[in-house]
Design a protein around this motif. Structure first.
Motif, PDB file in Angstrom:
ATOM      1  N   LYS A 179      38.808  32.066  44.994  1.00 13.48           N
ATOM      2  CA  LYS A 179      39.392  33.051  45.913  1.00 13.48           C
ATOM      3  C   LYS A 179      38.448  34.207  46.203  1.00 13.48           C
ATOM      4  O   LYS A 179      38.800  35.111  46.959  1.00 13.48           O
ATOM      5  CB  LYS A 179      40.688  33.607  45.308  1.00 13.48           C
ATOM      6  CG  LYS A 179      41.832  32.615  45.341  1.00 13.48           C
ATOM      7  CD  LYS A 179      43.084  33.232  44.734  1.00 13.48           C
ATOM      8  CE  LYS A 179      44.146  32.172  44.501  1.00 13.48           C
ATOM      9  NZ  LYS A 179      44.988  32.497  43.352  1.00 13.48           N
ATOM     10  N   GLY A 180      37.276  34.205  45.556  1.00 13.11           N
ATOM     11  CA  GLY A 180      36.306  35.256  45.823  1.00 13.11           C
ATOM     12  C   GLY A 180      36.557  36.540  45.061  1.00 13.11           C
ATOM     13  O   GLY A 180      36.084  37.597  45.468  1.00 13.11           O
ATOM     14  N   VAL A 181      37.267  36.449  43.938  1.00 17.69           N
ATOM     15  CA  VAL A 181      37.516  37.635  43.115  1.00 17.69           C
ATOM     16  C   VAL A 181      36.225  37.985  42.353  1.00 17.69           C
ATOM     17  O   VAL A 181      35.500  37.097  41.906  1.00 17.69           O
ATOM     18  CB  VAL A 181      38.667  37.359  42.122  1.00 17.69           C
ATOM     19  CG1 VAL A 181      38.868  38.529  41.184  1.00 17.69           C
ATOM     20  CG2 VAL A 181      39.938  37.038  42.880  1.00 17.69           C
ATOM     21  N   GLY A 182      35.940  39.259  42.219  1.00 13.46           N
ATOM     22  CA  GLY A 182      34.718  39.703  41.556  1.00 13.46           C
ATOM     23  C   GLY A 182      34.671  39.330  40.079  1.00 13.46           C
ATOM     24  O   GLY A 182      35.710  39.093  39.460  1.00 13.46           O
ATOM     25  N   ALA A 183      33.443  39.294  39.529  1.00 16.79           N
ATOM     26  CA  ALA A 183      33.249  38.800  38.161  1.00 16.79           C
ATOM     27  C   ALA A 183      34.005  39.633  37.124  1.00 16.79           C
ATOM     28  O   ALA A 183      34.610  39.080  36.200  1.00 16.79           O
ATOM     29  CB  ALA A 183      31.764  38.766  37.836  1.00 16.79           C
ATOM     30  N   ALA A 184      33.987  40.950  37.264  1.00 14.94           N
ATOM     31  CA  ALA A 184      34.645  41.801  36.260  1.00 14.94           C
ATOM     32  C   ALA A 184      36.148  41.537  36.233  1.00 14.94           C
ATOM     33  O   ALA A 184      36.761  41.401  35.169  1.00 14.94           O
ATOM     34  CB  ALA A 184      34.361  43.272  36.572  1.00 14.94           C
ATOM     35  N   GLU A 185      36.729  41.454  37.404  1.00 12.77           N
ATOM     36  CA  GLU A 185      38.159  41.199  37.532  1.00 12.77           C
ATOM     37  C   GLU A 185      38.515  39.817  36.960  1.00 12.77           C
ATOM     38  O   GLU A 185      39.513  39.653  36.258  1.00 12.77           O
ATOM     39  CB  GLU A 185      38.527  41.280  39.026  1.00 12.77           C
ATOM     40  CG  GLU A 185      39.973  40.991  39.371  1.00 12.77           C
ATOM     41  CD  GLU A 185      40.932  42.012  38.804  1.00 12.77           C
ATOM     42  OE1 GLU A 185      40.506  43.162  38.589  1.00 12.77           O
ATOM     43  OE2 GLU A 185      42.098  41.641  38.565  1.00 12.77           O
ATOM     44  N   ARG A 186      37.636  38.837  37.252  1.00  9.66           N
ATOM     45  CA  ARG A 186      37.870  37.475  36.748  1.00  9.66           C
ATOM     46  C   ARG A 186      37.877  37.473  35.226  1.00  9.66           C
ATOM     47  O   ARG A 186      38.725  36.863  34.593  1.00  9.66           O
ATOM     48  CB  ARG A 186      36.749  36.549  37.241  1.00  9.66           C
ATOM     49  CG  ARG A 186      36.787  36.285  38.705  1.00  9.66           C
ATOM     50  CD  ARG A 186      36.092  34.993  39.088  1.00  9.66           C
ATOM     51  NE  ARG A 186      34.769  34.784  38.517  1.00  9.66           N
ATOM     52  CZ  ARG A 186      33.623  34.996  39.169  1.00  9.66           C
ATOM     53  NH1 ARG A 186      33.640  35.466  40.404  1.00  9.66           N
ATOM     54  NH2 ARG A 186      32.466  34.737  38.604  1.00  9.66           N
ATOM     55  N   ARG A 187      36.876  38.175  34.673  1.00  8.48           N
ATOM     56  CA  ARG A 187      36.754  38.201  33.221  1.00  8.48           C
ATOM     57  C   ARG A 187      38.007  38.825  32.584  1.00  8.48           C
ATOM     58  O   ARG A 187      38.512  38.357  31.577  1.00  8.48           O
ATOM     59  CB  ARG A 187      35.504  39.016  32.863  1.00  8.48           C
ATOM     60  CG  ARG A 187      35.183  39.057  31.378  1.00  8.48           C
ATOM     61  CD  ARG A 187      34.772  37.691  30.919  1.00  8.48           C
ATOM     62  NE  ARG A 187      35.150  37.447  29.542  1.00  8.48           N
ATOM     63  CZ  ARG A 187      34.282  37.158  28.584  1.00  8.48           C
ATOM     64  NH1 ARG A 187      33.009  37.046  28.853  1.00  8.48           N
ATOM     65  NH2 ARG A 187      34.699  36.931  27.367  1.00  8.48           N
ATOM     66  N   LYS A 188      38.497  39.877  33.236  1.00  7.52           N
ATOM     67  CA  LYS A 188      39.653  40.580  32.708  1.00  7.52           C
ATOM     68  C   LYS A 188      40.885  39.657  32.687  1.00  7.52           C
ATOM     69  O   LYS A 188      41.597  39.542  31.694  1.00  7.52           O
ATOM     70  CB  LYS A 188      39.927  41.810  33.586  1.00  7.52           C
ATOM     71  CG  LYS A 188      40.837  42.823  32.943  1.00  7.52           C
ATOM     72  CD  LYS A 188      40.898  44.100  33.781  1.00  7.52           C
ATOM     73  CE  LYS A 188      42.320  44.593  33.862  1.00  7.52           C
ATOM     74  NZ  LYS A 188      42.988  44.335  35.120  1.00  7.52           N
ATOM     75  N   ARG A 189      41.054  38.963  33.815  1.00 11.22           N
ATOM     76  CA  ARG A 189      42.194  38.044  33.924  1.00 11.22           C
ATOM     77  C   ARG A 189      42.072  36.907  32.902  1.00 11.22           C
ATOM     78  O   ARG A 189      43.059  36.501  32.282  1.00 11.22           O
ATOM     79  CB  ARG A 189      42.245  37.496  35.353  1.00 11.22           C
ATOM     80  CG  ARG A 189      43.432  36.666  35.669  1.00 11.22           C
ATOM     81  CD  ARG A 189      44.660  37.491  35.948  1.00 11.22           C
ATOM     82  NE  ARG A 189      45.830  36.618  36.032  1.00 11.22           N
ATOM     83  CZ  ARG A 189      46.714  36.474  35.049  1.00 11.22           C
ATOM     84  NH1 ARG A 189      46.612  37.174  33.946  1.00 11.22           N
ATOM     85  NH2 ARG A 189      47.730  35.648  35.192  1.00 11.22           N
ATOM     86  N   ALA A 190      40.849  36.387  32.736  1.00 12.86           N
ATOM     87  CA  ALA A 190      40.632  35.300  31.776  1.00 12.86           C
ATOM     88  C   ALA A 190      40.974  35.763  30.369  1.00 12.86           C
ATOM     89  O   ALA A 190      41.601  35.033  29.595  1.00 12.86           O
ATOM     90  CB  ALA A 190      39.186  34.824  31.845  1.00 12.86           C
TER      91      ALA A 190
END
Lengths: 314, 370
Positions: free
Chosen positions: B106-117
């Motif tokens: 979906k094109g979410v930024g790396a920091a946000e992805r890491r947080k969600r993971a």
């Protein structure tokens, strides 16, 4: 070592040791060393070999960089002309050969990856694999004959020109040979199987569920390839690219037969020094330069794309 | 988290050439429920799942998710996420990259992805494991990462294709509870495929039992087990002793069946067969091993079975007693281990009794293969 002989028995074990030793030593190391040795010597008539003139010298390598003593070309650095002589012809051919080899490698990669993916992953591809094997048949014919076949296909009265003129698309036959189209087509074709099979092998072992999983998670097709298939196939891709690049940069038959009048391949220069030039020392030096440059280039690429040499061997 | 939405299959047919994989399936799965398809391998349950996830187009009929017809909508555009039988985690990505793949798409930024993971790693009780490679995890951990990866796509329907089959027994039982808990926590619809009736019964709100492309029964687990709709369901789910015979008389929902070798027995007509059986019809009576108890000479004959003990088997929580009735009829009785001493041993003839309510009478039908 003891375990090796116990496992294989003295007969088979001995054979393996001798065969591998012969191969590595006599067929690889000794010829290369001999060539390396010659490349550092003067080109002398047989009578003078072993005389006081037979000394080690860098002159052959110097010639590759600087050219003949009377060479008027001077090296220019950042637009400032220096006093250093500069072998414009040989260096240009050398660079052009490497660039052309890179181009042919990329061309083969772009052509083979989709094909290998199709053969390795799609259900229709499974039945198509038999046909892929048929691709081998033209390679039963000698490389030189295949190059001549390309000359016939691309010639003035060849199939392609006949069809194009017949359809009225062009008035005059197009000179594919002079424009080096035939050369690049021939080179691209010559080693294409070495590209397709390693990539096919890698992709074929990829679990199809991974592709479906990526798709299920919303991935478009290009991201599936970028994130799942290509990383998985990377060893196969590297192995294919390495072989095609090395063989293309070292090709002789195709440039000799299909090259246009103005095109010169670096291997042809080497060939000239050995053959018509009767200067084995200089030819050896040029060959060593090509070999080492190619090795460095491949290792650098592997470093860049983070592939370990062990992965390729798989 | 998303609200779970309903999934509806209407007159769904799926054919592969001549072969019919799914025959006229009609299923209504409510939003937020845990629904299982149960059946032997090759019964078409995975095919249904692939049709819901969008990897397969139905030959006829409709798949609706949240009331919306899914025809022409690809797998990557559907509000579903599929957990594969072999999990299909990406081996060349780290654990957190696996989990956050749907966000990367979906094109979410790396920091946000890491947080969600990391949040999802907490949910599946694997905190701080994000930087590992998938190959460094154990089977059960991989299992949970696969669930997290699917949940990260925020699907409205989660599809699970026998995801526990590769785990050992203890872990499988543990994961059952865990899956059920995760489902209740996230509240979305789970559609679960399995050939293991234990999994289907323990986790599901509703179970559809399938055979050769046909759905035989859709009901909650208790009904499937106690009130099967067909002979196949009765024999596939759990174990059952089968007595073939002819209906002698019908009294309300009870029937007297004159069995071939075991005499006249009284049983309850299954709800699905209500009104279908009349005297003279061929019928099957199913009595589960645990519905048989020790009886005596005083037990009325229509609820008594006499048989000779062949051998006993101690299973831990139960004794399984294998018996031979008249003319070699094989019967199995299961007695809960309450510390009683074993039966007097092989060769003895004993009387067993059962409650006619627990003896299910169904029209003659095909049984599940052993």
């Amino acid at each position: 070592m003891k375990g090796f002989f116990e496992r294989n028995g003295p007969l088979l074990g001995g054979y393996l040791v001798i065969a591998v030793g012969f191969w590595v030593l006599v067929l690889i190391i000794l010829p290369q060393l001999a060539m390396l040795d010659i490349s550092f010597r003067n080109n002398l008539p047989p009578a003078l070999v072993g005389s006081e003139q037979d000394i080690y010298t860098l002159s052959n390598y110097e010639h590759f960089l600087k050219g003949n003593p009377g060479n008027p070309d001077r090296l220019a650095l950042f637009g400032i002309e220096t006093e250093v002589p500069f072998n414009r012809v040989d260096l240009a051919v050398f660079l052009k050969t490497l660039l052309a080899a890179v181009f042919v490698t990329l061309f083969d990669l772009i052509l083979c990856y989709p094909l290998a993916y199709f053969l390795g992953q799609s259900a229709i591809g499974a039945s198509g694999r038999v046909f892929a094997l048929l691709l081998i048949i033209p390679y039963w014919v000698n490389e030189i004959l295949r190059a001549f076949a390309f000359r016939i296909i691309f010639g003035d009265s060849g199939v392609i020109n006949t069809v194009l003129v017949g359809l009225g698309l062009i008035d005059q036959p197009y000179d594919f040979i002079r424009e080096n189209v035939a050369l690049y087509a021939g080179l691209g074709y010559a080693y294409i199987l070495l590209m397709i099979f390693p990539i096919y092998n890698a992709i074929e072992s990829l679990d199809h569920n991974q592709i479906e999983a990526a798709r299920d998670l919303g991935s478009p097709w290009w991201r599936i390839h970028w994130r799942v298939v290509i990383p998985f196939a990377k060893p196969g891709i590297t192995s294919g690219c390495t072989m095609v690049f090395m063989l293309t940069a070292g090709a002789l038959a195709a440039p000799q037969i299909l090259g246009g009048p103005s095109s010169l391949w670096f291997t042809q220069i080497i060939y000239q020094w050995f053959n018509t030039g009767q200067n084995w020392a200089r030819g050896s030096a040029y060959a060593v330069v090509l070999l080492i440059t190619c090795i460095i280039f491949v290792l650098a690429m592997m470093r860049l794309f983070r592939v370990k040499i062990g992965e390729i061997a798989k | 988290m998303n609200e779970g939405v309903g999934v509806e299959l209407e007159n769904l047919w799926i054919r592969f050439g001549e072969f019919v994989a799914v025959r006229d399936a009609n299923v209504d799965i409510r939003g937020g429920e845990f629904f299982s398809f149960l059946g032997p391998s090759g019964c078409g349950k995975t095919t249904i799942l692939r049709a819901v996830s969008g990897f397969l187009n139905p030959s006829e009929g409709h798949v609706r998710i949240g009331g919306r017809d899914m025809a022409g909508i690809g797998a990557n555009k559907r509000p579903t996420a599929l957990i594969f039988q072999n999990l299909a985690l990406f081996p060349l990505m780290k654990v957190w990259e696996n989990i956050a793949f749907a966000l990367e798409v979906k094109g979410v930024g790396a920091a946000e992805r890491r947080k969600r993971a990391d949040e999802l790693l907490d949910l599946i009780a694997l905190p701080g494991q994000g930087d590992k490679m998938v190959s460094e995890l154990s089977g059960g951990q991989k299992q949970r990462v696969a669930i997290a990866r699917a949940l990260c796509a925020e699907p409205q329907v989660l599809l699970l294709d026998e995801p526990l089959s590769a785990l050992d027994l203890k872990l499988r039982q543990h994961m059952r509870t865990e899956l059920r808990e995760i489902q209740q926590r996230v509240g979305i619809t789970f559609i679960y495929i399995t050939h293991d009736q234990g999994e289907a019964l323990t986790m599901s709100d509703h179970v559809a039992v399938m055979k050769e492309g046909v759905i035989d029964q859709i009901a909650d687990g208790r009904t499937i087990y106690d009130d099967p709709a067909t002979a196949f369901v009765a024999s596939f789910v759990g174990e059952n002793n089968v007595f073939r015979g002819i209906v002698k008389s019908v009294d309300g929902n009870m029937a007297m069946v004159s069995t071939r070798r075991t005499g006249e027995l009284n049983g309850r007509i299954a709800s699905a067969a209500a009104g279908q059986l009349k005297p003279g019809d061929e019928a099957m009576m199913f009595i589960r091993p645990e519905a048989l108890h020790m009886g005596s000479a005083e037990t009325p004959v229509d609820r008594r079975i006499t048989a000779r003990i062949i051998h006993e088997e101690f299973e831990g929580q139960a004794y399984n007693v294998f018996l031979e009735g008249a003319e070699g009829k094989e019967i199995k009785m299961s007695l809960v281990n309450r510390g009683q001493s074993r039966l007097s041993g092989a060769g003895n003839e004993i009387a067993m009794m059962f409650d006619p309510d627990q003896a299910v009478v169904l029209p003659m039908g095909e049984l599940a293969a052993e």
